[in-house]
Design a protein around this motif. Structure first.
Motif, PDB file in Angstrom:
ATOM      1  N   GLY A  48      50.550  39.021  46.645  1.00 23.24           N
ATOM      2  CA  GLY A  48      51.106  40.322  47.125  1.00 23.24           C
ATOM      3  C   GLY A  48      52.758  40.262  47.214  1.00 23.24           C
ATOM      4  N   GLN A  49      53.128  41.325  47.672  1.00 25.95           N
ATOM      5  CA  GLN A  49      54.768  41.710  47.720  1.00 25.95           C
ATOM      6  C   GLN A  49      55.739  40.777  48.580  1.00 25.95           C
ATOM      7  OE1 GLN A  49      56.251  43.870  45.425  1.00 25.95           O
ATOM      8  NE2 GLN A  49      58.024  42.883  46.162  1.00 25.95           N
ATOM      9  N   ASP A  50      54.872  40.556  49.698  1.00 22.91           N
ATOM     10  CA  ASP A  50      55.495  39.631  50.669  1.00 22.91           C
ATOM     11  C   ASP A  50      55.909  38.435  50.234  1.00 22.91           C
ATOM     12  OD1 ASP A  50      55.866  41.662  52.588  1.00 22.91           O
ATOM     13  OD2 ASP A  50      54.109  40.994  53.710  1.00 22.91           O
ATOM     14  N   ALA A  51      55.072  37.641  49.467  1.00 23.39           N
ATOM     15  CA  ALA A  51      55.163  36.329  48.881  1.00 23.39           C
ATOM     16  C   ALA A  51      56.137  36.518  47.855  1.00 23.39           C
ATOM     17  CB  ALA A  51      54.027  35.798  48.379  1.00 23.39           C
ATOM     18  N   VAL A  52      56.216  37.426  46.861  1.00 21.62           N
ATOM     19  CA  VAL A  52      57.419  37.586  46.106  1.00 21.62           C
ATOM     20  C   VAL A  52      58.706  37.877  46.650  1.00 21.62           C
ATOM     21  CG1 VAL A  52      58.139  39.187  44.259  1.00 21.62           C
ATOM     22  CG2 VAL A  52      55.625  38.658  44.238  1.00 21.62           C
ATOM     23  N   ASP A  53      58.721  38.666  47.493  1.00 24.42           N
ATOM     24  CA  ASP A  53      59.983  38.774  48.330  1.00 24.42           C
ATOM     25  C   ASP A  53      60.619  37.507  48.889  1.00 24.42           C
ATOM     26  OD1 ASP A  53      59.894  41.578  47.337  1.00 24.42           O
ATOM     27  OD2 ASP A  53      59.495  42.163  49.508  1.00 24.42           O
ATOM     28  N   GLN A  54      59.719  36.677  49.481  1.00 22.19           N
ATOM     29  CA  GLN A  54      60.141  35.374  50.007  1.00 22.19           C
ATOM     30  C   GLN A  54      60.600  34.387  49.267  1.00 22.19           C
ATOM     31  OE1 GLN A  54      60.137  35.028  53.597  1.00 22.19           O
ATOM     32  NE2 GLN A  54      61.585  33.295  52.892  1.00 22.19           N
ATOM     33  N   LEU A  55      59.987  34.336  47.893  1.00 21.12           N
ATOM     34  CA  LEU A  55      60.353  33.311  46.857  1.00 21.12           C
ATOM     35  C   LEU A  55      61.791  33.989  46.374  1.00 21.12           C
ATOM     36  CD1 LEU A  55      56.891  32.961  44.930  1.00 21.12           C
ATOM     37  CD2 LEU A  55      58.167  31.265  46.244  1.00 21.12           C
ATOM     38  N   ILE A  56      61.940  35.278  46.056  1.00 21.58           N
ATOM     39  CA  ILE A  56      63.223  35.722  45.666  1.00 21.58           C
ATOM     40  C   ILE A  56      64.299  35.277  46.652  1.00 21.58           C
ATOM     41  CG2 ILE A  56      64.649  37.930  45.339  1.00 21.58           C
ATOM     42  CD1 ILE A  56      61.947  39.228  43.969  1.00 21.58           C
ATOM     43  N   ARG A  57      64.172  35.549  47.830  1.00 22.96           N
ATOM     44  CA  ARG A  57      65.179  34.903  48.895  1.00 22.96           C
ATOM     45  C   ARG A  57      65.209  33.449  48.956  1.00 22.96           C
ATOM     46  NH1 ARG A  57      61.884  38.338  52.205  1.00 22.96           N
ATOM     47  NH2 ARG A  57      62.754  40.589  52.247  1.00 22.96           N
ATOM     48  N   ASP A  58      64.086  32.717  49.024  1.00 24.98           N
ATOM     49  CA  ASP A  58      64.308  31.210  49.056  1.00 24.98           C
ATOM     50  C   ASP A  58      64.835  30.536  48.055  1.00 24.98           C
ATOM     51  OD1 ASP A  58      62.688  31.435  51.739  1.00 24.98           O
ATOM     52  OD2 ASP A  58      60.985  30.630  50.717  1.00 24.98           O
ATOM     53  N   LEU A  59      64.748  31.162  46.695  1.00 23.78           N
ATOM     54  CA  LEU A  59      65.424  30.596  45.395  1.00 23.78           C
ATOM     55  C   LEU A  59      66.650  31.211  44.949  1.00 23.78           C
ATOM     56  CD1 LEU A  59      62.162  29.989  43.925  1.00 23.78           C
ATOM     57  CD2 LEU A  59      63.616  28.142  44.969  1.00 23.78           C
ATOM     58  N   GLU A  60      67.067  32.367  45.859  1.00 22.60           N
ATOM     59  CA  GLU A  60      68.276  33.012  45.471  1.00 22.60           C
ATOM     60  C   GLU A  60      68.068  33.744  43.960  1.00 22.60           C
ATOM     61  OE1 GLU A  60      71.677  30.854  46.211  1.00 22.60           O
ATOM     62  OE2 GLU A  60      71.134  30.015  48.219  1.00 22.60           O
ATOM     63  N   LEU A  61      66.968  34.096  43.755  1.00 23.51           N
ATOM     64  CA  LEU A  61      66.443  34.683  42.652  1.00 23.51           C
ATOM     65  C   LEU A  61      67.384  36.175  42.350  1.00 23.51           C
ATOM     66  CD1 LEU A  61      63.013  34.028  42.090  1.00 23.51           C
ATOM     67  CD2 LEU A  61      64.879  32.728  41.336  1.00 23.51           C
ATOM     68  N   ASP A  62      67.765  36.775  43.385  1.00 30.00           N
ATOM     69  CA  ASP A  62      68.923  37.737  43.482  1.00 30.00           C
ATOM     70  C   ASP A  62      70.079  37.522  42.577  1.00 30.00           C
ATOM     71  OD1 ASP A  62      69.093  36.215  45.582  1.00 30.00           O
ATOM     72  OD2 ASP A  62      69.824  38.020  46.895  1.00 30.00           O
ATOM     73  N   ARG A  63      70.598  36.370  43.047  1.00 29.46           N
ATOM     74  CA  ARG A  63      71.874  35.822  42.581  1.00 29.46           C
ATOM     75  C   ARG A  63      71.727  35.544  41.125  1.00 29.46           C
ATOM     76  NH1 ARG A  63      74.014  30.929  42.008  1.00 29.46           N
ATOM     77  NH2 ARG A  63      72.416  29.940  43.290  1.00 29.46           N
ATOM     78  N   ILE A  64      70.674  34.702  40.813  1.00 28.68           N
ATOM     79  CA  ILE A  64      70.474  34.082  39.490  1.00 28.68           C
ATOM     80  C   ILE A  64      70.114  35.025  38.516  1.00 28.68           C
ATOM     81  CG2 ILE A  64      69.073  32.234  38.337  1.00 28.68           C
ATOM     82  CD1 ILE A  64      69.073  30.745  41.091  1.00 28.68           C
TER      83      ILE A  64
END
Length: 81
Positions: A48-64
């Motif tokens: 689900g979406q919550d897991a995706v969002d958490q991975l994006i935050r944890d790994l800084e995928l927004d920045r990368i």
């Protein structure tokens, strides 16, 4: 002609997804971003979406890769929010 059954789908654990995404993030770049989209698509489908969002935050995928929390991933594509 006898058809073979589809192999059962493998379960993508969040730990495994994080491990795979970390490798992609460490390399960065366009092609690794596409690989990350495929991984996040599988996470989206199974967890689900919550897991995706958490991975994006944890790994800084927004920045990368420019992935923002709230982005839906399906079939290796970023579908928007």
């Amino acid at each position: 002609m006898r058809l073979m059954p589809n192999p059962s789908p493998t379960n993508m654990t969040l730990d495994r997804a994080k491990q795979l995404l970390k490798v992609q993030a460490d390399f960065g770049g366009f092609y690794n971003g596409n690989s990350a989209k495929l991984i996040l698509s599988e996470v989206q489908r199974q967890h689900g979406q919550d897991a995706v969002d958490q991975l994006i935050r944890d790994l800084e995928l927004d920045r990368i890769f420019g992935f923002e929390p709230g982005t839906r991933f399906e079939g290796g594509l970023a579908m928007g929010k």
